[in-house]
Design a protein around this motif. Structure first.
Motif, PDB file in Angstrom:
ATOM      1  N   VAL A 259      -0.927   7.157  -7.375  1.00 41.12           N
ATOM      2  CA  VAL A 259      -0.654   6.951  -5.982  1.00 41.12           C
ATOM      3  C   VAL A 259      -2.319   7.649  -5.662  1.00 41.12           C
ATOM      4  O   VAL A 259      -2.883   7.190  -4.625  1.00 41.12           O
ATOM      5  CB  VAL A 259       0.245   8.280  -5.487  1.00 41.12           C
ATOM      6  CG1 VAL A 259      -0.244   8.543  -3.984  1.00 41.12           C
ATOM      7  CG2 VAL A 259       1.481   7.578  -5.337  1.00 41.12           C
ATOM      8  N   LEU A 260      -2.611   8.482  -6.129  1.00 45.36           N
ATOM      9  CA  LEU A 260      -4.179   9.131  -6.106  1.00 45.36           C
ATOM     10  C   LEU A 260      -5.172   8.195  -6.227  1.00 45.36           C
ATOM     11  O   LEU A 260      -6.058   8.012  -5.472  1.00 45.36           O
ATOM     12  CB  LEU A 260      -4.418  10.490  -6.580  1.00 45.36           C
ATOM     13  CG  LEU A 260      -3.490  11.703  -6.283  1.00 45.36           C
ATOM     14  CD1 LEU A 260      -3.688  12.919  -7.207  1.00 45.36           C
ATOM     15  CD2 LEU A 260      -3.652  12.076  -4.603  1.00 45.36           C
ATOM     16  N   ARG A 261      -5.032   7.519  -7.491  1.00 46.14           N
ATOM     17  CA  ARG A 261      -5.969   6.503  -7.872  1.00 46.14           C
ATOM     18  C   ARG A 261      -6.055   5.296  -6.813  1.00 46.14           C
ATOM     19  O   ARG A 261      -7.031   4.738  -6.164  1.00 46.14           O
ATOM     20  CB  ARG A 261      -5.548   5.535  -9.035  1.00 46.14           C
ATOM     21  CG  ARG A 261      -6.658   4.892  -9.730  1.00 46.14           C
ATOM     22  CD  ARG A 261      -6.473   4.498 -11.038  1.00 46.14           C
ATOM     23  NE  ARG A 261      -5.041   3.982 -11.318  1.00 46.14           N
ATOM     24  CZ  ARG A 261      -4.069   4.794 -11.985  1.00 46.14           C
ATOM     25  NH1 ARG A 261      -4.255   5.981 -12.363  1.00 46.14           N
ATOM     26  NH2 ARG A 261      -3.013   4.094 -12.135  1.00 46.14           N
ATOM     27  N   GLN A 262      -4.760   4.840  -6.176  1.00 49.95           N
ATOM     28  CA  GLN A 262      -4.858   3.786  -5.492  1.00 49.95           C
ATOM     29  C   GLN A 262      -5.142   4.216  -3.822  1.00 49.95           C
ATOM     30  O   GLN A 262      -5.625   3.404  -3.283  1.00 49.95           O
ATOM     31  CB  GLN A 262      -3.383   3.241  -5.257  1.00 49.95           C
ATOM     32  CG  GLN A 262      -2.659   2.495  -6.656  1.00 49.95           C
ATOM     33  CD  GLN A 262      -1.571   1.842  -6.298  1.00 49.95           C
ATOM     34  OE1 GLN A 262      -1.078   1.530  -5.204  1.00 49.95           O
ATOM     35  NE2 GLN A 262      -0.906   1.906  -7.382  1.00 49.95           N
ATOM     36  N   SER A 263      -4.967   5.316  -3.587  1.00 54.50           N
ATOM     37  CA  SER A 263      -5.254   5.859  -2.301  1.00 54.50           C
ATOM     38  C   SER A 263      -6.808   6.557  -2.226  1.00 54.50           C
ATOM     39  O   SER A 263      -7.093   7.333  -1.213  1.00 54.50           O
ATOM     40  CB  SER A 263      -4.076   6.848  -1.842  1.00 54.50           C
ATOM     41  OG  SER A 263      -2.783   6.125  -1.972  1.00 54.50           O
ATOM     42  N   ALA A 264      -7.595   6.501  -3.311  1.00 57.25           N
ATOM     43  CA  ALA A 264      -8.609   7.415  -3.431  1.00 57.25           C
ATOM     44  C   ALA A 264      -9.745   6.871  -2.231  1.00 57.25           C
ATOM     45  O   ALA A 264     -10.251   8.087  -1.658  1.00 57.25           O
ATOM     46  CB  ALA A 264      -9.202   7.141  -4.695  1.00 57.25           C
ATOM     47  N   ALA A 265      -9.692   5.699  -1.690  1.00 58.86           N
ATOM     48  CA  ALA A 265     -10.751   5.198  -0.928  1.00 58.86           C
ATOM     49  C   ALA A 265     -10.151   5.851   0.614  1.00 58.86           C
ATOM     50  O   ALA A 265     -10.988   6.351   1.238  1.00 58.86           O
ATOM     51  CB  ALA A 265     -10.782   3.769  -0.905  1.00 58.86           C
ATOM     52  N   ASP A 266      -8.912   5.794   0.793  1.00 58.95           N
ATOM     53  CA  ASP A 266      -8.530   6.297   1.745  1.00 58.95           C
ATOM     54  C   ASP A 266      -8.664   7.657   2.309  1.00 58.95           C
ATOM     55  O   ASP A 266      -9.220   8.135   3.166  1.00 58.95           O
ATOM     56  CB  ASP A 266      -6.922   6.130   1.947  1.00 58.95           C
ATOM     57  CG  ASP A 266      -6.423   4.726   2.296  1.00 58.95           C
ATOM     58  OD1 ASP A 266      -7.345   3.804   2.276  1.00 58.95           O
ATOM     59  OD2 ASP A 266      -5.126   4.541   2.348  1.00 58.95           O
ATOM     60  N   ALA A 267      -8.408   8.430   1.124  1.00 56.26           N
ATOM     61  CA  ALA A 267      -8.669  10.027   1.294  1.00 56.26           C
ATOM     62  C   ALA A 267     -10.106  10.483   1.400  1.00 56.26           C
ATOM     63  O   ALA A 267     -10.651  11.030   2.223  1.00 56.26           O
ATOM     64  CB  ALA A 267      -8.159  10.742  -0.034  1.00 56.26           C
ATOM     65  N   ASP A 268     -11.135   9.633   0.619  1.00 51.09           N
ATOM     66  CA  ASP A 268     -12.369   9.807   0.516  1.00 51.09           C
ATOM     67  C   ASP A 268     -13.088   9.518   1.893  1.00 51.09           C
ATOM     68  O   ASP A 268     -14.003  10.189   2.592  1.00 51.09           O
ATOM     69  CB  ASP A 268     -13.067   8.923  -0.477  1.00 51.09           C
ATOM     70  CG  ASP A 268     -13.059   9.480  -1.900  1.00 51.09           C
ATOM     71  OD1 ASP A 268     -12.284  10.761  -1.961  1.00 51.09           O
ATOM     72  OD2 ASP A 268     -13.354   8.999  -2.691  1.00 51.09           O
ATOM     73  N   SER A 269     -12.536   8.342   2.430  1.00 54.13           N
ATOM     74  CA  SER A 269     -13.266   8.010   3.719  1.00 54.13           C
ATOM     75  C   SER A 269     -12.612   8.887   5.062  1.00 54.13           C
ATOM     76  O   SER A 269     -13.417   9.206   5.900  1.00 54.13           O
ATOM     77  CB  SER A 269     -12.877   6.541   4.135  1.00 54.13           C
ATOM     78  OG  SER A 269     -11.390   6.280   4.353  1.00 54.13           O
ATOM     79  N   MET A 270     -11.467   9.391   4.900  1.00 56.22           N
ATOM     80  CA  MET A 270     -10.901  10.262   6.041  1.00 56.22           C
ATOM     81  C   MET A 270     -11.724  11.657   5.918  1.00 56.22           C
ATOM     82  O   MET A 270     -12.034  12.150   6.745  1.00 56.22           O
ATOM     83  CB  MET A 270      -9.545  10.461   5.806  1.00 56.22           C
ATOM     84  CG  MET A 270      -8.976  11.219   6.869  1.00 56.22           C
ATOM     85  SD  MET A 270      -7.092  11.070   6.893  1.00 56.22           S
ATOM     86  CE  MET A 270      -6.566   9.712   7.634  1.00 56.22           C
ATOM     87  N   SER A 271     -11.629  11.895   4.506  1.00 60.89           N
ATOM     88  CA  SER A 271     -12.288  13.452   4.526  1.00 60.89           C
ATOM     89  C   SER A 271     -13.827  13.219   4.895  1.00 60.89           C
ATOM     90  O   SER A 271     -14.289  14.237   5.766  1.00 60.89           O
ATOM     91  CB  SER A 271     -12.105  13.910   3.208  1.00 60.89           C
ATOM     92  OG  SER A 271     -12.956  13.048   2.252  1.00 60.89           O
ATOM     93  N   ALA A 272     -14.476  11.990   4.726  1.00 60.70           N
ATOM     94  CA  ALA A 272     -16.012  12.002   5.041  1.00 60.70           C
ATOM     95  C   ALA A 272     -16.014  11.723   6.871  1.00 60.70           C
ATOM     96  O   ALA A 272     -16.801  12.473   7.540  1.00 60.70           O
ATOM     97  CB  ALA A 272     -16.598  10.701   4.498  1.00 60.70           C
ATOM     98  N   ALA A 273     -14.937  11.297   7.219  1.00 57.17           N
ATOM     99  CA  ALA A 273     -15.033  11.315   8.901  1.00 57.17           C
ATOM    100  C   ALA A 273     -14.742  12.592   9.270  1.00 57.17           C
ATOM    101  O   ALA A 273     -15.457  13.066  10.404  1.00 57.17           O
ATOM    102  CB  ALA A 273     -13.756  10.370   9.194  1.00 57.17           C
ATOM    103  N   LEU A 274     -13.880  13.437   8.489  1.00 50.28           N
ATOM    104  CA  LEU A 274     -13.797  14.944   9.242  1.00 50.28           C
ATOM    105  C   LEU A 274     -14.672  15.787   8.937  1.00 50.28           C
ATOM    106  O   LEU A 274     -15.004  16.731   9.818  1.00 50.28           O
ATOM    107  CB  LEU A 274     -12.342  15.503   8.380  1.00 50.28           C
ATOM    108  CG  LEU A 274     -11.106  14.818   8.774  1.00 50.28           C
ATOM    109  CD1 LEU A 274     -10.144  15.323   7.764  1.00 50.28           C
ATOM    110  CD2 LEU A 274     -10.556  14.773  10.226  1.00 50.28           C
ATOM    111  N   LEU A 275     -15.668  15.444   8.084  1.00 53.78           N
ATOM    112  CA  LEU A 275     -16.795  16.326   7.858  1.00 53.78           C
ATOM    113  C   LEU A 275     -18.210  15.853   8.627  1.00 53.78           C
ATOM    114  O   LEU A 275     -19.109  16.628   8.662  1.00 53.78           O
ATOM    115  CB  LEU A 275     -17.437  16.216   6.364  1.00 53.78           C
ATOM    116  CG  LEU A 275     -16.275  16.712   5.370  1.00 53.78           C
ATOM    117  CD1 LEU A 275     -16.667  16.515   3.945  1.00 53.78           C
ATOM    118  CD2 LEU A 275     -16.733  18.436   5.530  1.00 53.78           C
ATOM    119  N   VAL A 276     -18.058  14.815   9.538  1.00 50.20           N
ATOM    120  CA  VAL A 276     -19.171  14.622  10.501  1.00 50.20           C
ATOM    121  C   VAL A 276     -19.758  15.584  11.138  1.00 50.20           C
ATOM    122  O   VAL A 276     -18.843  16.471  11.643  1.00 50.20           O
ATOM    123  CB  VAL A 276     -18.646  13.511  11.444  1.00 50.20           C
ATOM    124  CG1 VAL A 276     -19.746  13.358  12.430  1.00 50.20           C
ATOM    125  CG2 VAL A 276     -18.294  12.171  10.696  1.00 50.20           C
TER     126      VAL A 276
END
Length: 276
Positions: A259-276
């Motif tokens: 799950v984490l491998r397949q969803s890594a892009a989602d988690a990375d992009s969302m956390s990056a958006a929150l860190l703006v």
């Protein structure tokens, strides 16, 4: 003795419902309340978001994350971003602005660094909670995202007060236990956090996992364990003991790895958006 008196006063204020919020936080809270109104018109929402540059930037960034923009055109305007992420996630962005404001005026360099680390931890926990809710714990993903954003609100409050009262957090034994729980409970009330979310957050202290993980509290437990940035307010593992069931689940679960491998892009992009 003076430090103990200061800390006792903060806990007493929390017990009486008298936590003091800075003016900037009160403004953000008013925006959050407006967004909670189901009759709030889109034009009014867009105007309110545009009036808060940080919220506008974070909303546009979130709308372009992998979760909300798989293959569509790049979003460059607030109106389109608001329509794409929806009011519930916009409300979460407003909550993020409220929580983050507590660290924005800290003057002490060490405390500012701690607040920065705590926000990075928060962003990763929120993004991971969203992923885990969808694929592992069967919790509403938007609720998990919101819970991740606000789960360290009490920690941010303590950091902001420590800036006014030097040495307040020097001894974790004084504030890590029941005292922090009292402050967290009052923060949840003051921020008008829905009761199911507030209960899950308060239950995190000393919580253990009973596999398979289920519910919002377990979602947050897993997200905190998996977050690549640790909370600076957490006690060392050897001081708290390790939840062995949680460690075993993370270490020996092939489905979680997948799950984490397949969803890594989602988690990375969302956390990056929150860190703006």
């Amino acid at each position: 003795m003076e430090k103990l008196r200061d800390f006792a006063q903060i806990v007493s204020q929390a017990e009486r419902g008298e936590l003091v919020f800075p003016t900037s936080v009160n403004a953000a809270l008013r925006l959050q309340l407006a967004l909670a109104d189901p009759d709030c018109a889109t034009d009014d929402v867009v105007r309110k978001v545009l009036a808060e540059p940080q919220l506008a930037a974070r909303t546009v960034a979130l709308s372009n994350s992998a979760v909300f923009n798989r293959r569509g055109p790049l979003v460059t305007g607030v109106r389109t971003a608001v329509l794409r992420v929806g009011y519930r996630n916009l409300y979460t962005m407003a909550a993020a602005m409220v929580v983050r404001q507590f660290g924005s005026r800290i003057r002490d360099p060490q405390l500012r660094a701690m607040a920065g680390q705590l926000w990075r931890h928060t962003a990763h926990v929120a993004a991971l909670a969203h992923v885990l809710a969808r694929h592992v714990t069967a919790v509403d993903a938007d609720t998990a995202l919101f819970a991740g954003i606000v789960h360290e609100a009490g920690g941010f409050y303590l950091l902001s007060r420590a800036d006014e009262l030097p040495g307040l957090l020097d001894d974790p034994a004084e504030w890590m236990g029941a005292a922090r729980e009292i402050i967290t409970r009052e923060m949840m009330r003051k921020l008008a956090i829905p009761e199911p979310v507030a209960l899950a957050i308060v239950a995190l202290r000393g919580a253990t996992l009973t596999p398979p993980p289920a519910g919002l509290r377990d979602t947050l437990l897993l997200a905190k364990r998996l977050a690549p940035v640790a909370s600076p307010l957490a006690l060392p593992v050897d001081a708290t003991g390790t939840d062995q069931a949680l460690e075993d689940y993370v270490r020996d679960n092939a489905r979680l790895d997948d799950v984490l491998r397949q969803s890594a892009a989602d988690a990375d992009s969302m956390s990056a958006a929150l860190l703006v």
